[in-house]
Enzyme design. Structure first.
Site, PDB file in Angstrom:
ATOM      1  N   ASP A   1       0.875  -1.176   0.000  1.00 50.01           N
ATOM      2  CA  ASP A   1       0.000   0.000   0.000  1.00 50.01           C
ATOM      3  C   ASP A   1       0.903   1.214   0.000  1.00 50.01           C
ATOM      4  O   ASP A   1       1.912   1.249   0.720  1.00 50.01           O
ATOM      5  CB  ASP A   1      -0.916  -0.001   1.228  1.00 50.01           C
ATOM      6  CG  ASP A   1      -2.077   0.956   1.027  1.00 50.01           C
ATOM      7  OD1 ASP A   1      -2.769   0.851  -0.006  1.00 50.01           O
ATOM      8  OD2 ASP A   1      -2.289   1.833   1.880  1.00 50.01           O
TER       9      ASP A   1
ATOM     10  N   GLY B   1       0.710   8.110 -11.800  1.00 47.75           N
ATOM     11  CA  GLY B   1       0.232   8.800 -10.591  1.00 47.75           C
ATOM     12  C   GLY B   1       0.779  10.211 -10.456  1.00 47.75           C
ATOM     13  O   GLY B   1       0.730  11.021 -11.383  1.00 47.75           O
TER      14      GLY B   1
HETATM   15  P1  IMP Z   1      -2.324   1.740  -3.885  1.00 46.18           P
HETATM   16  O1  IMP Z   1      -2.287   0.954  -5.160  1.00 46.18           O
HETATM   17  O2  IMP Z   1      -3.538   1.569  -3.068  1.00 46.18           O
HETATM   18  O3  IMP Z   1      -1.072   1.541  -3.088  1.00 46.18           O
HETATM   19  O4  IMP Z   1      -2.426   3.289  -4.330  1.00 46.18           O
HETATM   20  C1  IMP Z   1      -1.333   4.087  -4.361  1.00 46.18           C
HETATM   21  C2  IMP Z   1      -1.648   5.423  -5.019  1.00 46.18           C
HETATM   22  O5  IMP Z   1      -0.620   6.315  -4.578  1.00 46.18           O
HETATM   23  C3  IMP Z   1      -1.522   5.356  -6.543  1.00 46.18           C
HETATM   24  O6  IMP Z   1      -2.754   5.244  -7.160  1.00 46.18           O
HETATM   25  C4  IMP Z   1      -0.857   6.682  -6.881  1.00 46.18           C
HETATM   26  O7  IMP Z   1      -1.826   7.683  -6.974  1.00 46.18           O
HETATM   27  C5  IMP Z   1      -0.015   6.969  -5.660  1.00 46.18           C
HETATM   28  N1  IMP Z   1       1.352   6.428  -5.821  1.00 46.18           N
HETATM   29  C6  IMP Z   1       1.923   5.394  -5.149  1.00 46.18           C
HETATM   30  N2  IMP Z   1       3.170   5.170  -5.569  1.00 46.18           N
HETATM   31  C7  IMP Z   1       3.402   6.079  -6.536  1.00 46.18           C
HETATM   32  C8  IMP Z   1       4.529   6.326  -7.372  1.00 46.18           C
HETATM   33  O8  IMP Z   1       5.577   5.665  -7.335  1.00 46.18           O
HETATM   34  N3  IMP Z   1       4.383   7.353  -8.232  1.00 46.18           N
HETATM   35  C9  IMP Z   1       3.257   8.103  -8.336  1.00 46.18           C
HETATM   36  N4  IMP Z   1       2.178   7.896  -7.604  1.00 46.18           N
HETATM   37  C10 IMP Z   1       2.239   6.884  -6.702  1.00 46.18           C
END
Ligand code: IMP
Length: 196
Positions: free
Chosen positions: A69, A151
């Site tokens: 996460d 992202g």
């Molecule tokens: P997860 O998949 O629930 O961990 O969501 C993480 C969210 O954080 C992603 O949808 C991105 O918006 C942001 N995020 C996490 N890691 C990165 C990264 O390495 N670069 C840019 N955005 C990130």
């Protein structure tokens, strides 16, 4: 040993395999073991959410499961968007909409320091849990720069490199990113665990 990834993201699976395959660990997708679990991220910390995802997939598959996460924490916004990074601004926004909203919400005249955080959790059927955290400090740029990554990458600026995450190659980003660091820390913990 097989680890089931609590995500449908093939890129994440490849990234984890790149690092972990050298130690005889194979990370596979849920579909590879015939399950399809969608876990609601109801936790208020990265630790809670990655644990919720890994636990649910371990219970559904009966196999060790791994989840990550991650999110962006901005100091001037009291840590927001944080665990809500993927949902910042609501369902209607895409990646570009979310980073534009972030730029618009940055308070004028305040420090623009921020960090990306990633927490990896692995749950084993015997009840053991391994957790590793990685953080990457940076600042929020005044305007997006670069085409790579995903992202918030175009607005996450690394003062030391004078580039955003979106201006780095995948290899350059993995070497310093929150996820790369969490994965390296996880690898060390897994090696210790497998020796026992
Ligand atoms: P997860 O998949 O629930 O961990 O969501 C993480 C969210 O954080 C992603 O949808 C991105 O918006 C942001 N995020 C996490 N890691 C990165 C990264 O390495 N670069 C840019 N955005 C990130």
């Amino acid at each position: 040993m097989k680890l089931v990834l609590a995500s449908k993201n093939v890129k994440k699976m490849r990234e984890m395999n790149d690092i972990l395959s050298g130690m005889g660990v194979e990370v596979c997708l849920q579909a590879d073991v015939g399950i399809d679990v969608d876990v609601e991220e109801t936790g208020s910390t990265f630790e809670e959410n990655s644990r919720l995802k890994a636990q649910a997939v371990m219970e559904a598959s009966g196999l060790p499961a791994i989840a990550d996460d991650s999110g962006l924490c901005v100091d001037a916004l009291n840590g927001a968007p944080g665990v809500y990074s993927a949902r910042y601004g609501g369902e209607g926004l895409d990646d570009t909409g979310r980073y534009r909203l972030l730029l618009a919400n940055m308070p004028k005249g305040e420090a623009r320091t921020a960090k990306f955080v990633s927490v990896i959790t692995c749950c084993f059927p015997g009840g053991e849990v391994l957790t590793a955290r990685g953080e990457c400090p940076g600042t929020i740029a005044f305007a997006p720069m670069g085409e790579g990554g995903f992202g918030y990458d175009p607005v996450f600026f690394l003062p030391r490199l004078k580039k955003t995450f979106a201006q780095l190659s995948a290899e350059e980003k993995n070497a310093i990113s929150h996820r790369g660091l969490a994965l390296a820390a996880f690898q060390a913990k897994l090696e210790e665990y497998l020796k026992k």
